[in-house]
Design an enzyme around this catalytic site. Structure first.
Site, PDB file in Angstrom:
ATOM      1  N   LYS A 187       0.729  -1.333   0.253  1.00 18.76           N
ATOM      2  CA  LYS A 187      -0.054   0.173   0.247  1.00 18.76           C
ATOM      3  C   LYS A 187       0.954   1.843   0.036  1.00 18.76           C
ATOM      4  O   LYS A 187       1.725   1.505   0.620  1.00 18.76           O
ATOM      5  CB  LYS A 187      -1.141   0.214   1.429  1.00 18.76           C
ATOM      6  CG  LYS A 187      -2.298   1.171   0.975  1.00 18.76           C
ATOM      7  CD  LYS A 187      -3.209   0.162   2.793  1.00 18.76           C
ATOM      8  CE  LYS A 187      -4.225   0.868   2.101  1.00 18.76           C
ATOM      9  NZ  LYS A 187      -5.233   0.560   4.072  1.00 18.76           N
TER      10      LYS A 187
HETATM   11  O1  G3P Z   1      -7.877   1.402   5.533  1.00 20.91           O
HETATM   12  C1  G3P Z   1      -8.071   2.944   5.002  1.00 20.91           C
HETATM   13  C2  G3P Z   1      -9.600   3.659   4.991  1.00 20.91           C
HETATM   14  O2  G3P Z   1     -10.534   2.487   4.909  1.00 20.91           O
HETATM   15  C3  G3P Z   1      -9.503   4.131   6.559  1.00 20.91           C
HETATM   16  O3  G3P Z   1     -10.860   4.492   6.869  1.00 20.91           O
HETATM   17  O4  G3P Z   1     -12.427   5.070   8.700  1.00 20.91           O
HETATM   18  O5  G3P Z   1      -9.674   5.459   8.813  1.00 20.91           O
HETATM   19  O6  G3P Z   1     -11.454   6.621   7.256  1.00 20.91           O
HETATM   20  P1  G3P Z   1     -11.144   5.732   8.045  1.00 20.91           P
END
Ligand code: G3P
Length: 217
Positions: free
Chosen positions: A83
């Site tokens: 990533k």
């Molecule tokens: O893994 C990346 C993403 O899904 C993060 O989500 O909830 O931290 O905006 P969030």
């Protein structure tokens, strides 16, 4: 549409993998920090259970070190996807790792032009963050629609991985748009099964069945 789990909690991943509906896992530095575990230990443990793609994020900010980190992460297991952040350096690293046949997931995508240059850089996956766009009063799912159109127009092979999922509607709309993957936090994954009428209907059936005093087994 594939379902990935957005989690670095090994026990939760193992439990949810048993449902037969989990195709892969995505992690990020915040999720690793939340787990309180060693990054490499977590990745090794996840790869014992999960046979599909497992995203592991680099933390370097220059392409040279991103590439070095990416190579190291890719050695943990054959299903590791590196990533990389959607920066100029991240996309240089993406092009390099792609040439080495290492799979990549370009993350922190917030615009369709960012998604365009990630696809041009050979990314295996693009991760647009829908929830974080909704948080600032933009329309996360509109971004997915735009990316889908652009990728279809130019027949890019980069897969759209909807990230930062906050509710069931994000999952539903992703499927309607034709996104390739949604990465779902465990809490939302459990909600996929739920409907008040399912619960009520089952209760009614079981109560009526009791009245018959019969048994199947
Ligand atoms: O893994 C990346 C993403 O899904 C993060 O989500 O909830 O931290 O905006 P969030």
């Amino acid at each position: 549409m594939d379902f990935f789990l957005d989690s670095a909690d090994v026990e939760t991943i193992e439990n949810m993998y048993a449902t037969g509906l989990v195709d892969g896992v995505t992690t990020n530095p915040s999720l690793i920090a939340k787990s309180g575990q060693n990054f490499f230990t977590v990745l090794k443990q996840i790869s014992k259970t999960v046979k599909g793609p497992i995203s592991a994020e680099v933390t370097a900010t220059d392409s040279k070190n991103m590439i070095a980190e990416g190579k190291k992460l890719a050695k943990v297991s054959k299903n590791i996807v590196v990533k990389l952040p959607l920066t100029q350096e991240g996309l240089i690293a993406c092009q390099h790792l792609t040439k080495l046949k290492i799979k990549t997931n370009v993350t922190l995508c917030f615009s369709s032009t960012q998604a365009l240059i990630a696809a041009r850089s050979g990314a295996t996956y693009i991760s647009p963050f829908v929830g974080r766009l909704d948080d600032i009063n933009e329309n996360g799912m509109e971004l997915i629609r735009e990316i889908k159109t652009i990728y279809t127009n130019y027949q890019f092979k980069t897969k759209i991985l909807v990230a930062s999922v906050r509710n069931i509607d994000h999952v539903r709309e992703s499927a309607l748009i034709g996104a390739d993957v949604v990465t779902i936090p465990p809490k939302i994954f459990e909600m996929l099964y739920e409907h008040p009428l399912t619960e009520k209907g089952l209760m009614d059936f079981l109560n009526d069945w009791k009245k018959t005093k019969q048994k199947i087994l």
